[in-house]
Design a protein around this motif. Structure first.
Motif, PDB file in Angstrom:
ATOM      1  N   PRO A  27      30.081  -7.124  -4.695  1.00 21.22           N
ATOM      2  CA  PRO A  27      29.647  -6.214  -3.634  1.00 21.22           C
ATOM      3  C   PRO A  27      29.429  -4.804  -4.172  1.00 21.22           C
ATOM      4  O   PRO A  27      29.666  -4.528  -5.344  1.00 21.22           O
ATOM      5  N   GLY A  28      29.018  -3.933  -3.277  1.00 22.48           N
ATOM      6  CA  GLY A  28      28.829  -2.537  -3.660  1.00 22.48           C
ATOM      7  C   GLY A  28      27.382  -2.132  -3.595  1.00 22.48           C
ATOM      8  O   GLY A  28      26.479  -2.971  -3.580  1.00 22.48           O
ATOM      9  N   PRO A  29      27.121  -0.826  -3.567  1.00 20.17           N
ATOM     10  CA  PRO A  29      25.741  -0.329  -3.463  1.00 20.17           C
ATOM     11  C   PRO A  29      24.942  -0.626  -4.725  1.00 20.17           C
ATOM     12  O   PRO A  29      25.497  -0.711  -5.822  1.00 20.17           O
ATOM     13  N   GLY A  38       0.818  -1.201   0.000  1.00 16.25           N
ATOM     14  CA  GLY A  38       0.000   0.000   0.000  1.00 16.25           C
ATOM     15  C   GLY A  38       0.854   1.255   0.000  1.00 16.25           C
ATOM     16  O   GLY A  38       1.788   1.396  -0.798  1.00 16.25           O
ATOM     17  N   SER A  39       0.575   2.160   0.931  1.00 16.81           N
ATOM     18  CA  SER A  39       1.281   3.444   0.978  1.00 16.81           C
ATOM     19  C   SER A  39       2.746   3.294   1.385  1.00 16.81           C
ATOM     20  O   SER A  39       3.516   4.250   1.296  1.00 16.81           O
ATOM     21  N   HIS A  40       3.152   2.114   1.834  1.00 17.50           N
ATOM     22  CA  HIS A  40       4.544   1.882   2.237  1.00 17.50           C
ATOM     23  C   HIS A  40       5.416   1.386   1.083  1.00 17.50           C
ATOM     24  O   HIS A  40       6.610   1.132   1.293  1.00 17.50           O
ATOM     25  N   ALA A  41       4.835   1.245  -0.092  1.00 18.46           N
ATOM     26  CA  ALA A  41       5.591   0.686  -1.218  1.00 18.46           C
ATOM     27  C   ALA A  41       6.820   1.522  -1.559  1.00 18.46           C
ATOM     28  O   ALA A  41       7.868   0.976  -1.934  1.00 18.46           O
ATOM     29  N   ASP A  42       6.717   2.843  -1.433  1.00 16.10           N
ATOM     30  CA  ASP A  42       7.838   3.710  -1.794  1.00 16.10           C
ATOM     31  C   ASP A  42       9.017   3.575  -0.832  1.00 16.10           C
ATOM     32  O   ASP A  42      10.105   4.073  -1.115  1.00 16.10           O
ATOM     33  N   GLU A  43       8.812   2.920   0.307  1.00 12.70           N
ATOM     34  CA  GLU A  43       9.907   2.752   1.266  1.00 12.70           C
ATOM     35  C   GLU A  43      10.870   1.637   0.860  1.00 12.70           C
ATOM     36  O   GLU A  43      11.995   1.569   1.354  1.00 12.70           O
ATOM     37  N   VAL A  44      10.424   0.759  -0.012  1.00 14.44           N
ATOM     38  CA  VAL A  44      11.262  -0.373  -0.425  1.00 14.44           C
ATOM     39  C   VAL A  44      12.232   0.087  -1.508  1.00 14.44           C
ATOM     40  O   VAL A  44      11.819   0.664  -2.516  1.00 14.44           O
ATOM     41  N   PRO A  45      13.531  -0.146  -1.329  1.00 16.15           N
ATOM     42  CA  PRO A  45      14.486   0.262  -2.365  1.00 16.15           C
ATOM     43  C   PRO A  45      14.250  -0.492  -3.664  1.00 16.15           C
ATOM     44  O   PRO A  45      13.826  -1.651  -3.658  1.00 16.15           O
ATOM     45  N   ALA A  80      21.201  -7.759  -7.832  1.00 15.93           N
ATOM     46  CA  ALA A  80      20.070  -7.526  -6.937  1.00 15.93           C
ATOM     47  C   ALA A  80      19.407  -8.844  -6.562  1.00 15.93           C
ATOM     48  O   ALA A  80      19.051  -9.071  -5.392  1.00 15.93           O
ATOM     49  N   ALA A  81      19.246  -9.727  -7.534  1.00 17.49           N
ATOM     50  CA  ALA A  81      18.612 -11.018  -7.267  1.00 17.49           C
ATOM     51  C   ALA A  81      19.446 -11.837  -6.293  1.00 17.49           C
ATOM     52  O   ALA A  81      18.893 -12.548  -5.433  1.00 17.49           O
ATOM     53  N   CYS A  82      20.764 -11.748  -6.408  1.00 21.41           N
ATOM     54  CA  CYS A  82      21.650 -12.483  -5.504  1.00 21.41           C
ATOM     55  C   CYS A  82      21.411 -12.054  -4.060  1.00 21.41           C
ATOM     56  O   CYS A  82      21.249 -12.896  -3.160  1.00 21.41           O
ATOM     57  N   ARG A  83      21.362 -10.762  -3.844  1.00 25.65           N
ATOM     58  CA  ARG A  83      21.188 -10.275  -2.467  1.00 25.65           C
ATOM     59  C   ARG A  83      19.810 -10.612  -1.915  1.00 25.65           C
ATOM     60  O   ARG A  83      19.678 -10.986  -0.741  1.00 25.65           O
ATOM     61  N   VAL A  84      18.806 -10.496  -2.753  1.00 19.14           N
ATOM     62  CA  VAL A  84      17.459 -10.817  -2.288  1.00 19.14           C
ATOM     63  C   VAL A  84      17.335 -12.306  -2.019  1.00 19.14           C
ATOM     64  O   VAL A  84      16.768 -12.729  -0.998  1.00 19.14           O
TER      65      VAL A  84
END
Length: 247
Positions: A187-189, A148-155, A211-215
């Motif tokens: 690694p890295g941001p 919901g309204s918290h969706a924008d909090e997810v990177p 990204a998939a690796c980290r998730v």
């Protein structure tokens, strides 16, 4: 009873007020259509020449029976993939599928295979009529619908990496039988915002693999898909996303 002069003038003004409001609405609608054709198309698929195939699934007109069957099979396989991961779905998006480049351009698509539109719809290009691509976009919609309204909090990197995992996209993940499914554990941001993600993905598509690796590792450490469901519950309860992703 005869109306007074001020009352009469007020009544005469009402038609002009209504006409002005209608004009504003029409102008706003025209701006929306020109600026955000994908939003307009998914809001009114028939307005863009799309025809219903089943439920909330639309396609361009004139498809062969074989193409219609293929689309339904892709849609069913993708929804099963999302259902299995999320233990059911809370979203019911409108899906627009194009088998031609002209159709996809008309509804606001670009060079991508598919695109989620808000948390209510998704569009598939001719290259996106595929269970993996459809499941990827359905994952975005499902996650956002649950948050919901918290969706924008997810990177953005987490949203994209999760969609790769849900879709089981073997371009960016090794098979489930592998001890570690990571194809790229550099690694890295990773990009936090949508704009930054789009720039990074344009420069190097393997950002999806990182990204998939980290998730995938985060999900595995948390006991499987239930980790994502817990994240949704805790985020909606006010928890900090950075804390959730590092715990």
């Amino acid at each position: 009873m005869e109306a007074t002069a001020p009352q009469a003038r007020g009544r005469r003004r009402w038609p002009w007020v209504v006409a002005a409001l209608v004009a504003v609405a029409l102008v706003a609608g025209g701006v929306l259509v020109r600026a955000y054709p994908s939003v307009a198309a998914t809001t009114c698929p028939r307005c863009y020449g799309m025809t219903p195939v089943r439920d909330r699934l639309y396609a361009e007109p004139g498809l062969s029976a074989a193409d219609r069957r293929r689309l339904v099979e892709v849609y069913d396989a993708a929804t099963r993939q999302v259902d299995d991961f999320y233990r059911g779905r809370e979203s019911a998006p409108t899906v627009l599928a194009c088998f031609s480049a002209d159709c996809y351009a008309r509804i606001g698509g670009g060079g991508e295979r598919g695109m989620a539109v808000r948390n209510q719809a998704l569009m598939l290009s001719p290259r996106g009529i595929d269970p993996v691509i459809a499941a990827h976009e359905l994952s975005h919609v499902e996650l956002h619908a649950r948050l919901g309204s918290h969706a924008d909090e997810v990177p953005q990197w987490f949203d994209e990496g999760l969609a790769v995992l849900v879709a089981d996209d073997r371009r960016y993940l090794l098979p489930p039988t592998a001890p570690d499914r990571c194809r790229d554990a550099a690694p890295g941001p990773l990009p936090e915002t949508l704009d930054a993600w789009l720039r990074a993905a344009t420069a190097d598509e393997q950002v999806y693999a990182r990204a998939a690796c980290r998730v995938q590792r985060w999900v595995q450490a948390g006991g499987g898909p239930e980790a994502v469901l817990r994240l949704v519950t805790r985020l909606r309860a006010g928890a900090d996303i950075d804390t959730l992703l590092t715990s």
